[in-house]
Design a protein around this motif. Structure first.
Motif, PDB file in Angstrom:
ATOM      1  N   VAL A 215     -32.898  58.693  -5.112  1.00 53.69           N
ATOM      2  CA  VAL A 215     -32.534  57.355  -4.395  1.00 53.69           C
ATOM      3  C   VAL A 215     -33.663  56.813  -3.773  1.00 53.69           C
ATOM      4  CG1 VAL A 215     -30.085  58.234  -4.135  1.00 53.69           C
ATOM      5  CG2 VAL A 215     -31.889  58.897  -2.388  1.00 53.69           C
ATOM      6  N   PRO A 216     -33.684  55.534  -3.665  1.00 49.86           N
ATOM      7  CA  PRO A 216     -32.742  54.403  -4.103  1.00 49.86           C
ATOM      8  C   PRO A 216     -32.610  54.436  -5.825  1.00 49.86           C
ATOM      9  CG  PRO A 216     -34.562  53.182  -3.083  1.00 49.86           C
ATOM     10  CD  PRO A 216     -34.810  54.784  -3.007  1.00 49.86           C
ATOM     11  N   ALA A 217     -31.407  54.272  -6.312  1.00 50.46           N
ATOM     12  CA  ALA A 217     -31.403  53.923  -7.445  1.00 50.46           C
ATOM     13  C   ALA A 217     -30.246  52.766  -7.790  1.00 50.46           C
ATOM     14  CB  ALA A 217     -31.188  54.899  -8.229  1.00 50.46           C
ATOM     15  N   MET A 218     -30.374  52.240  -8.895  1.00 47.79           N
ATOM     16  CA  MET A 218     -29.158  51.295  -9.265  1.00 47.79           C
ATOM     17  C   MET A 218     -28.759  51.388 -10.673  1.00 47.79           C
ATOM     18  SD  MET A 218     -28.574  47.094  -8.480  1.00 47.79           S
ATOM     19  CE  MET A 218     -29.657  46.494  -9.323  1.00 47.79           C
ATOM     20  N   VAL A 219     -27.469  51.591 -10.972  1.00 45.83           N
ATOM     21  CA  VAL A 219     -26.707  51.732 -12.258  1.00 45.83           C
ATOM     22  C   VAL A 219     -26.314  50.442 -12.442  1.00 45.83           C
ATOM     23  CG1 VAL A 219     -24.992  52.784 -13.610  1.00 45.83           C
ATOM     24  CG2 VAL A 219     -26.125  54.065 -11.720  1.00 45.83           C
ATOM     25  N   THR A 220     -26.678  49.865 -13.546  1.00 51.93           N
ATOM     26  CA  THR A 220     -26.512  48.347 -14.111  1.00 51.93           C
ATOM     27  C   THR A 220     -25.005  48.580 -14.793  1.00 51.93           C
ATOM     28  OG1 THR A 220     -27.123  48.678 -16.271  1.00 51.93           O
ATOM     29  CG2 THR A 220     -28.892  48.124 -14.675  1.00 51.93           C
ATOM     30  N   PRO A 221     -24.386  47.354 -14.774  1.00 50.79           N
ATOM     31  CA  PRO A 221     -22.994  47.220 -15.378  1.00 50.79           C
ATOM     32  C   PRO A 221     -23.100  47.900 -16.878  1.00 50.79           C
ATOM     33  CG  PRO A 221     -23.583  45.030 -14.608  1.00 50.79           C
ATOM     34  CD  PRO A 221     -24.968  45.896 -14.174  1.00 50.79           C
ATOM     35  N   THR A 222     -24.272  47.879 -17.584  1.00 52.41           N
ATOM     36  CA  THR A 222     -24.402  48.404 -18.928  1.00 52.41           C
ATOM     37  C   THR A 222     -24.815  49.985 -18.994  1.00 52.41           C
ATOM     38  OG1 THR A 222     -26.574  47.694 -18.973  1.00 52.41           O
ATOM     39  CG2 THR A 222     -24.987  46.181 -20.213  1.00 52.41           C
ATOM     40  N   GLY A 223     -24.725  50.381 -17.793  1.00 52.27           N
ATOM     41  CA  GLY A 223     -25.030  51.918 -17.708  1.00 52.27           C
ATOM     42  C   GLY A 223     -26.521  52.326 -17.451  1.00 52.27           C
ATOM     43  N   ASN A 224     -27.277  51.446 -17.498  1.00 50.41           N
ATOM     44  CA  ASN A 224     -28.578  51.929 -17.268  1.00 50.41           C
ATOM     45  C   ASN A 224     -29.000  52.139 -15.902  1.00 50.41           C
ATOM     46  OD1 ASN A 224     -29.277  51.432 -19.933  1.00 50.41           O
ATOM     47  ND2 ASN A 224     -30.120  49.254 -19.746  1.00 50.41           N
ATOM     48  N   VAL A 225     -29.915  53.126 -15.792  1.00 47.51           N
ATOM     49  CA  VAL A 225     -30.333  53.605 -14.193  1.00 47.51           C
ATOM     50  C   VAL A 225     -31.663  53.102 -14.081  1.00 47.51           C
ATOM     51  CG1 VAL A 225     -30.553  55.617 -12.687  1.00 47.51           C
ATOM     52  CG2 VAL A 225     -29.002  55.752 -14.559  1.00 47.51           C
ATOM     53  N   LEU A 226     -31.684  52.205 -12.974  1.00 49.39           N
ATOM     54  CA  LEU A 226     -32.894  51.700 -12.460  1.00 49.39           C
ATOM     55  C   LEU A 226     -33.339  52.889 -11.174  1.00 49.39           C
ATOM     56  CD1 LEU A 226     -32.285  47.787 -12.895  1.00 49.39           C
ATOM     57  CD2 LEU A 226     -33.722  49.292 -14.450  1.00 49.39           C
ATOM     58  N   HIS A 227     -34.412  53.598 -11.075  1.00 48.21           N
ATOM     59  CA  HIS A 227     -34.897  54.077 -10.000  1.00 48.21           C
ATOM     60  C   HIS A 227     -35.832  53.224  -9.280  1.00 48.21           C
ATOM     61  CE1 HIS A 227     -33.354  57.643 -12.381  1.00 48.21           C
ATOM     62  NE2 HIS A 227     -33.008  58.011 -11.401  1.00 48.21           N
ATOM     63  N   ILE A 228     -35.601  52.855  -8.278  1.00 50.05           N
ATOM     64  CA  ILE A 228     -36.521  51.866  -7.420  1.00 50.05           C
ATOM     65  C   ILE A 228     -37.139  52.566  -6.397  1.00 50.05           C
ATOM     66  CG2 ILE A 228     -36.236  49.739  -6.078  1.00 50.05           C
ATOM     67  CD1 ILE A 228     -33.649  49.312  -7.787  1.00 50.05           C
ATOM     68  N   ASN A 229     -38.561  52.483  -6.470  1.00 52.85           N
ATOM     69  CA  ASN A 229     -39.266  53.169  -5.493  1.00 52.85           C
ATOM     70  C   ASN A 229     -38.910  54.811  -5.252  1.00 52.85           C
ATOM     71  OD1 ASN A 229     -40.740  51.008  -5.376  1.00 52.85           O
ATOM     72  ND2 ASN A 229     -39.781  50.252  -3.353  1.00 52.85           N
ATOM     73  N   TYR A 230     -39.208  55.422  -4.370  1.00 49.81           N
ATOM     74  CA  TYR A 230     -38.629  56.734  -4.373  1.00 49.81           C
ATOM     75  C   TYR A 230     -38.522  57.103  -2.884  1.00 49.81           C
ATOM     76  CZ  TYR A 230     -38.355  61.844  -4.797  1.00 49.81           C
ATOM     77  OH  TYR A 230     -38.040  63.105  -4.656  1.00 49.81           O
ATOM     78  N   GLY A 231     -37.422  57.617  -2.454  1.00 45.02           N
ATOM     79  CA  GLY A 231     -36.921  57.868  -1.203  1.00 45.02           C
ATOM     80  C   GLY A 231     -36.754  59.441  -1.059  1.00 45.02           C
ATOM     81  N   ALA A 232     -35.876  59.760  -2.024  1.00 40.36           N
ATOM     82  CA  ALA A 232     -35.444  61.201  -1.831  1.00 40.36           C
ATOM     83  C   ALA A 232     -35.001  61.609  -3.222  1.00 40.36           C
ATOM     84  CB  ALA A 232     -34.487  61.506  -0.669  1.00 40.36           C
ATOM     85  N   SER A 233     -35.103  62.985  -3.665  1.00 39.39           N
ATOM     86  CA  SER A 233     -34.423  63.489  -5.007  1.00 39.39           C
ATOM     87  C   SER A 233     -32.853  63.654  -4.522  1.00 39.39           C
ATOM     88  CB  SER A 233     -34.898  64.678  -5.369  1.00 39.39           C
ATOM     89  OG  SER A 233     -34.729  65.662  -4.501  1.00 39.39           O
ATOM     90  N   ILE A 234     -32.143  64.083  -5.658  1.00 36.62           N
ATOM     91  CA  ILE A 234     -30.701  64.108  -5.597  1.00 36.62           C
ATOM     92  C   ILE A 234     -30.735  65.564  -4.850  1.00 36.62           C
ATOM     93  CG2 ILE A 234     -28.517  64.860  -6.853  1.00 36.62           C
ATOM     94  CD1 ILE A 234     -28.633  62.033  -6.685  1.00 36.62           C
ATOM     95  N   ALA A 235     -31.426  66.244  -5.245  1.00 31.88           N
ATOM     96  CA  ALA A 235     -31.557  67.686  -4.576  1.00 31.88           C
ATOM     97  C   ALA A 235     -31.849  67.737  -2.989  1.00 31.88           C
ATOM     98  CB  ALA A 235     -32.576  68.544  -5.263  1.00 31.88           C
ATOM     99  N   ASP A 236     -32.513  66.717  -2.693  1.00 27.27           N
ATOM    100  CA  ASP A 236     -32.917  66.561  -1.227  1.00 27.27           C
ATOM    101  C   ASP A 236     -31.715  65.884  -0.710  1.00 27.27           C
ATOM    102  OD1 ASP A 236     -35.596  67.167  -1.303  1.00 27.27           O
ATOM    103  OD2 ASP A 236     -36.273  65.181  -1.559  1.00 27.27           O
ATOM    104  N   VAL A 237     -30.785  65.107  -1.010  1.00 23.03           N
ATOM    105  CA  VAL A 237     -29.672  64.280  -0.660  1.00 23.03           C
ATOM    106  C   VAL A 237     -28.529  65.655  -0.622  1.00 23.03           C
ATOM    107  CG1 VAL A 237     -27.761  62.912  -1.059  1.00 23.03           C
ATOM    108  CG2 VAL A 237     -30.036  62.192  -1.634  1.00 23.03           C
ATOM    109  N   LYS A 238     -28.421  66.638  -1.684  1.00 20.54           N
ATOM    110  CA  LYS A 238     -27.454  67.496  -1.423  1.00 20.54           C
ATOM    111  C   LYS A 238     -27.798  68.695  -0.557  1.00 20.54           C
ATOM    112  CE  LYS A 238     -25.911  67.884  -6.386  1.00 20.54           C
ATOM    113  NZ  LYS A 238     -26.263  68.781  -7.657  1.00 20.54           N
ATOM    114  N   GLY A 239     -29.117  68.655   0.143  1.00 15.89           N
ATOM    115  CA  GLY A 239     -29.414  69.662   1.183  1.00 15.89           C
ATOM    116  C   GLY A 239     -29.542  70.929   0.938  1.00 15.89           C
TER     117      GLY A 239
END
Lengths: 77, 77
Positions: free
Chosen positions: B53-77
């Motif tokens: 994160v942060p990341a944006m999923v577009t209406p067509t399903g593409n993922v745009l990872h925007i800069n880098y805050g934390a991994s999903i693993a970090d978010v899960k903690g």
């Protein structure tokens, strides 16, 4: 709103992100610059804070690095 | 155009990117989801291909990872 500038270098990740960004932001709101081809704009991108491509510089000067195609060093070759 | 989904986790990088994205894409075109708080949507983000994160999923399903805050693993903690 003034334009954002989307810097890329023609890589597959760049092209995919370019399509998405144009779709989301609107073609008229973003200038697309291929710094792999327009090499005299590499320095401008670096000064704006672009570390890798694709990246977008917003009208307020923030840099959004979008996914990862290549570093600026790679683009310089 | 259907909405994009912007996933974040409240980190400073996330908040900054959120402001930029809302400005660029328009508030009505993006759903903002804080997966640090709304934890039952972490799985949905992962399935969409969000790696950090942060990341944006577009209406067509593409993922745009925007800069880098934390991994999903970090978010899960």
């Amino acid at each position: 709103m003034s334009k954002s500038i989307f810097y890329h270098a023609g890589c597959p990740v760049c092209i995919s992100a370019e399509h998405d960004i144009i779709e989301l932001v609107g073609k008229n709101n973003v200038e697309v610059v291929n710094i792999g081809e327009i090499r005299n704009r590499i320095e401008e991108a670096e000064k704006a804070g672009v570390k890798s491509v694709p990246a977008m510089v917003t009208p307020t000067g923030n840099v959004l690095h979008i996914n990862y195609g290549a570093s600026i060093a790679d683009v310089k070759g």
